[in-house]
Scaffold this active site. Structure first.
Site, PDB file in Angstrom:
ATOM      1  N   LYS A 100       0.814  -1.230   0.000  1.00  0.00           N
ATOM      2  CA  LYS A 100       0.000   0.000   0.000  1.00  0.00           C
ATOM      3  C   LYS A 100       0.834   1.260   0.000  1.00  0.00           C
ATOM      4  O   LYS A 100       0.414   2.290  -0.530  1.00  0.00           O
ATOM      5  CB  LYS A 100      -0.987   0.002   1.177  1.00  0.00           C
ATOM      6  CG  LYS A 100      -0.413  -0.354   2.545  1.00  0.00           C
ATOM      7  CD  LYS A 100      -0.425  -1.834   2.757  1.00  0.00           C
ATOM      8  CE  LYS A 100       0.567  -2.248   3.818  1.00  0.00           C
ATOM      9  NZ  LYS A 100       0.040  -3.089   4.849  1.00  0.00           N
ATOM     10  N   GLU A 122      -5.273  -6.529  -4.302  1.00  0.00           N
ATOM     11  CA  GLU A 122      -6.334  -6.757  -3.306  1.00  0.00           C
ATOM     12  C   GLU A 122      -5.809  -6.741  -1.873  1.00  0.00           C
ATOM     13  O   GLU A 122      -6.452  -6.213  -0.964  1.00  0.00           O
ATOM     14  CB  GLU A 122      -7.029  -8.097  -3.597  1.00  0.00           C
ATOM     15  CG  GLU A 122      -8.187  -8.412  -2.692  1.00  0.00           C
ATOM     16  CD  GLU A 122      -9.304  -7.373  -2.735  1.00  0.00           C
ATOM     17  OE1 GLU A 122     -10.002  -7.325  -3.748  1.00  0.00           O
ATOM     18  OE2 GLU A 122      -9.456  -6.616  -1.763  1.00  0.00           O
ATOM     19  N   LYS A 198      -3.891   3.096   2.794  1.00  0.00           N
ATOM     20  CA  LYS A 198      -5.039   2.284   2.367  1.00  0.00           C
ATOM     21  C   LYS A 198      -6.220   3.178   1.994  1.00  0.00           C
ATOM     22  O   LYS A 198      -6.907   2.946   0.997  1.00  0.00           O
ATOM     23  CB  LYS A 198      -5.423   1.314   3.488  1.00  0.00           C
ATOM     24  CG  LYS A 198      -4.330   0.280   3.752  1.00  0.00           C
ATOM     25  CD  LYS A 198      -4.523  -0.416   5.081  1.00  0.00           C
ATOM     26  CE  LYS A 198      -3.454  -1.481   5.287  1.00  0.00           C
ATOM     27  NZ  LYS A 198      -3.408  -1.991   6.658  1.00  0.00           N
TER      28      LYS A 198
HETATM   29  P1  NAP Z   1       8.578  -8.934   5.532  1.00  0.00           P
HETATM   30  O1  NAP Z   1       8.233 -10.085   6.387  1.00  0.00           O
HETATM   31  O2  NAP Z   1       9.512  -7.914   6.050  1.00  0.00           O
HETATM   32  O3  NAP Z   1       9.150  -9.529   4.159  1.00  0.00           O
HETATM   33  C1  NAP Z   1       9.783  -8.742   3.205  1.00  0.00           C
HETATM   34  C2  NAP Z   1      10.586  -9.669   2.284  1.00  0.00           C
HETATM   35  O4  NAP Z   1      11.164  -8.894   1.255  1.00  0.00           O
HETATM   36  C3  NAP Z   1      11.724 -10.402   2.993  1.00  0.00           C
HETATM   37  O5  NAP Z   1      11.819 -11.706   2.489  1.00  0.00           O
HETATM   38  C4  NAP Z   1      12.964  -9.607   2.564  1.00  0.00           C
HETATM   39  O6  NAP Z   1      14.126 -10.434   2.494  1.00  0.00           O
HETATM   40  C5  NAP Z   1      12.561  -9.175   1.169  1.00  0.00           C
HETATM   41  N1  NAP Z   1      13.229  -7.955   0.733  1.00  0.00           N
HETATM   42  C6  NAP Z   1      13.098  -6.719   1.240  1.00  0.00           C
HETATM   43  N2  NAP Z   1      13.852  -5.844   0.557  1.00  0.00           N
HETATM   44  C7  NAP Z   1      14.460  -6.559  -0.411  1.00  0.00           C
HETATM   45  C8  NAP Z   1      15.363  -6.235  -1.442  1.00  0.00           C
HETATM   46  N3  NAP Z   1      15.822  -4.996  -1.597  1.00  0.00           N
HETATM   47  N4  NAP Z   1      15.776  -7.207  -2.284  1.00  0.00           N
HETATM   48  C9  NAP Z   1      15.335  -8.467  -2.111  1.00  0.00           C
HETATM   49  N5  NAP Z   1      14.463  -8.859  -1.158  1.00  0.00           N
HETATM   50  C10 NAP Z   1      14.037  -7.903  -0.319  1.00  0.00           C
HETATM   51  O7  NAP Z   1       7.267  -8.143   5.086  1.00  0.00           O
HETATM   52  P2  NAP Z   1       5.783  -8.691   4.958  1.00  0.00           P
HETATM   53  O8  NAP Z   1       5.093  -8.522   6.255  1.00  0.00           O
HETATM   54  O9  NAP Z   1       5.771 -10.024   4.296  1.00  0.00           O
HETATM   55  O10 NAP Z   1       5.137  -7.583   3.987  1.00  0.00           O
HETATM   56  C11 NAP Z   1       5.407  -7.589   2.606  1.00  0.00           C
HETATM   57  C12 NAP Z   1       4.530  -6.548   1.920  1.00  0.00           C
HETATM   58  O11 NAP Z   1       3.166  -6.877   2.162  1.00  0.00           O
HETATM   59  C13 NAP Z   1       4.700  -5.121   2.444  1.00  0.00           C
HETATM   60  O12 NAP Z   1       4.522  -4.209   1.377  1.00  0.00           O
HETATM   61  C14 NAP Z   1       3.570  -4.970   3.453  1.00  0.00           C
HETATM   62  O13 NAP Z   1       3.160  -3.637   3.627  1.00  0.00           O
HETATM   63  C15 NAP Z   1       2.495  -5.781   2.775  1.00  0.00           C
HETATM   64  N6  NAP Z   1       1.467  -6.315   3.659  1.00  0.00           N
HETATM   65  C16 NAP Z   1       1.812  -7.003   4.787  1.00  0.00           C
HETATM   66  C17 NAP Z   1       0.817  -7.520   5.593  1.00  0.00           C
HETATM   67  C18 NAP Z   1       1.137  -8.281   6.849  1.00  0.00           C
HETATM   68  O14 NAP Z   1       0.206  -8.589   7.592  1.00  0.00           O
HETATM   69  N7  NAP Z   1       2.388  -8.619   7.118  1.00  0.00           N
HETATM   70  C19 NAP Z   1      -0.525  -7.325   5.257  1.00  0.00           C
HETATM   71  C20 NAP Z   1      -0.855  -6.627   4.091  1.00  0.00           C
HETATM   72  C21 NAP Z   1       0.156  -6.118   3.305  1.00  0.00           C
HETATM   73  P3  NAP Z   1      14.778 -11.066   3.834  1.00  0.00           P
HETATM   74  O15 NAP Z   1      13.764 -12.017   4.372  1.00  0.00           O
HETATM   75  O16 NAP Z   1      16.017 -11.726   3.376  1.00  0.00           O
HETATM   76  O17 NAP Z   1      15.011  -9.888   4.748  1.00  0.00           O
HETATM   77  N1  HSE Z   2       0.645  -3.543   9.127  1.00  0.00           N
HETATM   78  C1  HSE Z   2      -0.611  -3.693   8.497  1.00  0.00           C
HETATM   79  C2  HSE Z   2      -1.706  -3.731   9.536  1.00  0.00           C
HETATM   80  C3  HSE Z   2      -0.626  -4.948   7.675  1.00  0.00           C
HETATM   81  O1  HSE Z   2      -1.402  -3.932  10.709  1.00  0.00           O
HETATM   82  O2  HSE Z   2      -2.874  -3.556   9.196  1.00  0.00           O
HETATM   83  C4  HSE Z   2      -1.879  -5.110   6.868  1.00  0.00           C
HETATM   84  O3  HSE Z   2      -1.955  -4.174   5.853  1.00  0.00           O
END
Ligand code: NAP
Ligand code: HSE
Length: 420
Positions: A100, A122, A198
């Site tokens: 987002k 989504e 969002k």
């Molecule tokens: P996360 O756990 O921090 O995972 C990020 C991943 O991206 C990690 O595997 C990291 O590698 C990799 N990465 C980051 N920078 C990189 C780079 N420059 N080159 C290569 N790999 C890179 O984050 P997440 O919670 O999965 O969230 C991912 C996305 O989804 C974000 O945009 C977040 O806002 C969105 N999102 C998350 C949630 C949630 O509940 N977590 C919900 C909705 C949306 P390493 O593992 O090696 O560090």
């Molecule tokens: N950090 C975000 C939240 C993940 O807590 O709602 C979902 O977009």
């Protein structure tokens, strides 16, 4: 067969890989084709993720791989993923993202670049709730009158635990991080920025408003104290971080802040990591969407749904849901200072003669009408004045708060929470 490359295999990325594998039977039936993850990109190749896919630390291994049909961006950030996603589209790939923050800044440029290529997002709003599909497709016959709701799972989880169990702010934030709810930088959650990202995405789909986070009112939950929570409870309110988009004539107001909501309102009862969004359309009336707003599997459920949709058709509706300017381009963003609300104020003052009279005079001078006022003893002989107002204008409240803060008998910056 459809081949997927995942850039970012962290909390959400790992869940995407697992869901595609564990639910392969229903997924291939629904897509009409098999979907496989060919490779993933991470920063740290030494971390064990318990996956059996090829991992690389070079994004070009995915972006330049001619076999990959769909690039899934789950790395987070703004400018780096923008370059990645742009290159993926230019290389002819469909894109799915949950990011987002990226969309809050670059959604219109990406719509231009994507053109007829599928670009789906989504999971970027309200995690597992299909709110983008609902707004872009299901409600597309309507003028949207308002969108209001809980859009950040981390804050809602924290507020719920602080309210129901009295857990301290720092401890509960740490727990939300451990559960995979929070952003890499959790100030995005608690500062209200994630919910604002969002809201901006939803406002583009609903109104065609092209605003950036800097243009709208954003406040978080950092200043909400146990004191305010217990006062709120005592007077029949819950405190929630809400995102609000409201059409008023040719203007649309967009704001994110903590709100006092009557406990018997539906939204006040949404607890934990759950999100809940109300959308009012001029023809359909009010519709409500409820479900998990964060977490690996819930978010990945929405990411995989987008992958399936692309595998089915290879094409998507226009990214933001419109091909021509919405409402004849007539809608503009309402300036923050014109926003109207009722307000709750907590002012810590010296408990002595004349203080109350001065305070009420200042309210009058700023054209703010008091609805209720209560005084409670506080530390060191001071008193807390708890004041709720009738409808007032943001500009007047802000000016009054500044004046109150400067008074010698006011001991700390007054606390203000808007009442919905
Ligand atoms: P996360 O756990 O921090 O995972 C990020 C991943 O991206 C990690 O595997 C990291 O590698 C990799 N990465 C980051 N920078 C990189 C780079 N420059 N080159 C290569 N790999 C890179 O984050 P997440 O919670 O999965 O969230 C991912 C996305 O989804 C974000 O945009 C977040 O806002 C969105 N999102 C998350 C949630 C949630 O509940 N977590 C919900 C909705 C949306 P390493 O593992 O090696 O560090
Ligand atoms: N950090 C975000 C939240 C993940 O807590 O709602 C979902 O977009």
């Amino acid at each position: 067969m459809v081949k997927v490359g995942i850039i970012g295999v962290g909390t959400v990325g790992v869940s995407v890989v697992n869901i595609l594998k564990e639910n392969a039977d229903v997924i291939s039936a629904r897509a009409g084709r098999d979907i496989v993850v060919k490779s993933g990109v991470v920063r740290n190749l030494n971390k064990d993720r318990g996956l059996d896919i090829i991992l690389t630390d070079n994004v070009d291994d995915v972006l330049n791989d001619e076999e990959i049909d769909i690039v899934v961006e789950l790395m987070g950030g703004v400018e780096e993923p923008f370059l990645v996603v742009k290159k993926a589209l230019q290389n002819g790939k469909a894109v799915v993202t949950a990011n987002k923050a990226l969309l809050a800044y670059h959604r219109y440029e990406l719509q231009e670049i994507a053109k007829d290529k599928a670009f789906e997002f989504e999971a970027s709003v309200a995690g597992g709730i299909p709110i983008i599909t609902a707004l872009r497709d299901g409600l597309s016959a309507n003028h949207i009158e308002s969108i209001m709701g809980i859009m950040n799972g981390t804050c809602n989880y924290m507020m719920t635990k602080m309210t129901n169990e009295g857990v301290a702010y720092d401890a509960i934030l740490k727990e939300a991080q451990e559960l995979g709810y929070a952003e890499a930088d959790p100030t995005f959650d608690v500062g209200g920025y994630d919910a604002a990202h969002k809201l901006l995405i939803l406002a583009s789909i609903a109104y065609g408003i092209d605003a950036k986070p800097e243009d709208i009112l954003i406040e978080g939950i950092e200043n909400v104290t146990q004191e305010d929570i217990s006062f709120a409870k005592e007077f029949g309110y819950a405190i929630k971080l809400l995102g609000i988009a409201k059409k008023d004539g040719n203007e649309v107001e967009l704001r994110v802040h903590a709100c006092l909501i009557k406990q018997d309102e539906m939204i006040a009862k949404i607890d934990g990591v759950m999100n809940g969004i109300s959308v009012v359309g001029d023809k359909v009336g009010e519709t409500l969407y409820y479900g998990p707003g964060a977490g690996g599997d819930a978010t990945a459920s929405a990411v995989v749904a987008n992958i399936i949709d692309i595998a089915r058709s290879g094409k998507s509706t226009p990214m933001l849901g419109f091909n021509r300017p919405m409402e004849g381009d007539a809608l503009t963003l309402k300036s923050t200072e014109k926003i109207e609300s009722k307000y709750y104020l907590r002012v810590n003052v010296s408990d002595r003669a004349g203080v109350l009279a001065r305070i009420t005079k200042i309210f009058e001078e700023h054209n703010i009408s008091v609805e209720t006022m209560l005084q409670r003893q506080a530390d060191n002989g001071s008193a807390n004045l708890l004041i709720s107002t009738h409808m007032a204008v943001e500009r007047d409240i802000q000016a009054m708060m500044q004046e109150l803060e400067a008074l010698d008998f006011v001991h700390a910056k007054p606390v203000m929470i808007r009442i919905v």
